[in-house]
Scaffold this active site. Structure first.
Site, PDB file in Angstrom:
ATOM      1  N   LYS A  14       0.824  -1.220   0.000  1.00 57.06           N
ATOM      2  CA  LYS A  14       0.000   0.000   0.000  1.00 57.06           C
ATOM      3  C   LYS A  14       0.858   1.270   0.000  1.00 57.06           C
ATOM      4  O   LYS A  14       0.535   2.244  -0.665  1.00 57.06           O
ATOM      5  CB  LYS A  14      -0.983  -0.020   1.170  1.00 57.06           C
ATOM      6  CG  LYS A  14      -2.166  -0.956   0.874  1.00 57.06           C
ATOM      7  CD  LYS A  14      -3.244  -0.886   1.899  1.00 57.06           C
ATOM      8  CE  LYS A  14      -4.493  -1.644   1.472  1.00 57.06           C
ATOM      9  NZ  LYS A  14      -4.370  -3.078   1.294  1.00 57.06           N
ATOM     10  N   THR A  36     -10.112  -0.895  -4.702  1.00 57.47           N
ATOM     11  CA  THR A  36     -10.640  -1.675  -3.591  1.00 57.47           C
ATOM     12  C   THR A  36     -10.622  -0.794  -2.334  1.00 57.47           C
ATOM     13  O   THR A  36      -9.827   0.144  -2.228  1.00 57.47           O
ATOM     14  CB  THR A  36      -9.815  -2.950  -3.376  1.00 57.47           C
ATOM     15  OG1 THR A  36      -8.425  -2.621  -3.377  1.00 57.47           O
ATOM     16  CG2 THR A  36     -10.094  -3.971  -4.477  1.00 57.47           C
ATOM     17  N   THR A  39      -7.312   0.151  -0.088  1.00 61.98           N
ATOM     18  CA  THR A  39      -6.362   0.831  -0.988  1.00 61.98           C
ATOM     19  C   THR A  39      -6.904   2.217  -1.339  1.00 61.98           C
ATOM     20  O   THR A  39      -6.181   3.217  -1.282  1.00 61.98           O
ATOM     21  CB  THR A  39      -6.171   0.009  -2.280  1.00 61.98           C
ATOM     22  OG1 THR A  39      -5.694  -1.288  -1.949  1.00 61.98           O
ATOM     23  CG2 THR A  39      -5.199   0.687  -3.228  1.00 61.98           C
ATOM     24  N   GLY A  56     -10.900  -5.707  -0.704  1.00 58.00           N
ATOM     25  CA  GLY A  56     -10.561  -6.907  -1.483  1.00 58.00           C
ATOM     26  C   GLY A  56     -11.082  -8.206  -0.870  1.00 58.00           C
ATOM     27  O   GLY A  56     -11.812  -8.959  -1.526  1.00 58.00           O
ATOM     28  N   ASP A  61     -12.138  -7.272  -5.238  1.00 58.86           N
ATOM     29  CA  ASP A  61     -11.472  -7.771  -6.458  1.00 58.86           C
ATOM     30  C   ASP A  61     -12.529  -8.329  -7.416  1.00 58.86           C
ATOM     31  O   ASP A  61     -12.443  -8.136  -8.633  1.00 58.86           O
ATOM     32  CB  ASP A  61     -10.481  -8.887  -6.126  1.00 58.86           C
ATOM     33  CG  ASP A  61      -9.408  -8.459  -5.158  1.00 58.86           C
ATOM     34  OD1 ASP A  61      -8.235  -8.394  -5.545  1.00 58.86           O
ATOM     35  OD2 ASP A  61      -9.757  -8.184  -4.004  1.00 58.86           O
ATOM     36  N   HIS A  88      -8.577 -14.645   0.235  1.00 62.93           N
ATOM     37  CA  HIS A  88      -9.370 -14.449  -0.985  1.00 62.93           C
ATOM     38  C   HIS A  88      -8.538 -14.688  -2.258  1.00 62.93           C
ATOM     39  O   HIS A  88      -8.802 -14.084  -3.301  1.00 62.93           O
ATOM     40  CB  HIS A  88     -10.010 -13.055  -0.987  1.00 62.93           C
ATOM     41  CG  HIS A  88      -9.019 -11.920  -0.978  1.00 62.93           C
ATOM     42  ND1 HIS A  88      -8.105 -11.722   0.032  1.00 62.93           N
ATOM     43  CD2 HIS A  88      -8.798 -10.926  -1.871  1.00 62.93           C
ATOM     44  CE1 HIS A  88      -7.380 -10.655  -0.243  1.00 62.93           C
ATOM     45  NE2 HIS A  88      -7.776 -10.153  -1.399  1.00 62.93           N
ATOM     46  N   ASP A  91     -10.335 -15.066  -5.540  1.00 66.22           N
ATOM     47  CA  ASP A  91     -10.809 -13.819  -6.167  1.00 66.22           C
ATOM     48  C   ASP A  91      -9.678 -13.140  -6.940  1.00 66.22           C
ATOM     49  O   ASP A  91      -9.882 -12.556  -8.012  1.00 66.22           O
ATOM     50  CB  ASP A  91     -11.334 -12.836  -5.115  1.00 66.22           C
ATOM     51  CG  ASP A  91     -12.557 -13.341  -4.378  1.00 66.22           C
ATOM     52  OD1 ASP A  91     -12.771 -14.563  -4.352  1.00 66.22           O
ATOM     53  OD2 ASP A  91     -13.288 -12.509  -3.817  1.00 66.22           O
ATOM     54  N   ARG A  97      -7.571 -13.826 -14.313  1.00 64.63           N
ATOM     55  CA  ARG A  97      -8.132 -14.620 -15.414  1.00 64.63           C
ATOM     56  C   ARG A  97      -9.065 -13.774 -16.284  1.00 64.63           C
ATOM     57  O   ARG A  97      -8.999 -13.800 -17.519  1.00 64.63           O
ATOM     58  CB  ARG A  97      -8.886 -15.825 -14.850  1.00 64.63           C
ATOM     59  CG  ARG A  97      -9.519 -16.666 -15.924  1.00 64.63           C
ATOM     60  CD  ARG A  97     -10.284 -17.859 -15.389  1.00 64.63           C
ATOM     61  NE  ARG A  97     -11.000 -18.469 -16.489  1.00 64.63           N
ATOM     62  CZ  ARG A  97     -12.180 -18.056 -16.923  1.00 64.63           C
ATOM     63  NH1 ARG A  97     -12.816 -17.076 -16.335  1.00 64.63           N
ATOM     64  NH2 ARG A  97     -12.752 -18.630 -17.960  1.00 64.63           N
TER      65      ARG A  97
HETATM   66  O1  13P Z   1      -6.990  -7.471  -0.966  1.00 63.36           O
HETATM   67  C1  13P Z   1      -6.838  -6.691  -1.876  1.00 63.36           C
HETATM   68  C2  13P Z   1      -6.611  -7.177  -3.239  1.00 63.36           C
HETATM   69  O2  13P Z   1      -6.635  -8.569  -3.352  1.00 63.36           O
HETATM   70  C3  13P Z   1      -6.896  -5.248  -1.648  1.00 63.36           C
HETATM   71  O3  13P Z   1      -8.017  -4.925  -0.883  1.00 63.36           O
HETATM   72  P1  13P Z   1      -8.011  -3.627   0.021  1.00 63.36           P
HETATM   73  O4  13P Z   1      -7.639  -2.480  -0.843  1.00 63.36           O
HETATM   74  O5  13P Z   1      -9.408  -3.475   0.543  1.00 63.36           O
HETATM   75  O6  13P Z   1      -7.002  -3.880   1.104  1.00 63.36           O
END
Ligand code: 13P
Length: 121
Positions: A14, A36, A39, A56, A61, A88, A91, A97
């Site tokens: 980040k 997301t 971020t 995310g 995502d 995740h 995702d 993909r």
């Molecule tokens: O996990 C992420 C991408 O896979 C990012 O999510 P955040 O920006 O909510 O942390």
């Protein structure tokens, strides 16, 4: 029409994303920026306008992948943490993909992210 660029960064990346946004803020202002949730909230601190999606791990995502499949995202800059493990992960793989399936440019580091910005904005 403004190009929509999605910005995503894992926790370990980040700070890199915020620095990247600051380096390219004038170019990024020419586009419509989505991100997301977490971020995006960091990016907002740079003063750049950002549309926030879910975090995310909570489906952000997947939301960005769905928009890419609909032709509503023109580029994705996704700074992944190669050292992290993510609940995740499916995702994340799905987003990659979908970007291949629909030929949406996806950058995973500063060098390719810069190319996306220079090419699209
Ligand atoms: O996990 C992420 C991408 O896979 C990012 O999510 P955040 O920006 O909510 O942390």
């Amino acid at each position: 029409m403004k190009k929509t660029i999605a910005l995503i960064a894992h926790d370990g990346k980040k700070a890199d994303m915020v620095a990247f946004v600051k380096d390219h803020i004038e170019d990024l202002k020419q586009g419509h920026i989505i991100a997301t949730g977490t971020t995006g909230s960091y990016i907002q601190q740079t003063g750049l306008e950002v549309e926030l999606k879910l975090s995310g791990p909570m489906g952000g995502d997947a939301q960005i992948a769905a928009l890419a499949a609909e032709g509503k995202v023109h580029g994705i800059i996704f700074f992944r943490d190669p050292l992290g493990k993510h609940a995740h992960e499916p995702d994340i793989q799905m987003l990659m993909r979908i970007s291949d399936l629909y030929n949406v440019p996806l950058a995973t580091n500063v060098a390719t992210g810069t190319l996306i910005i220079k090419g699209l904005l």
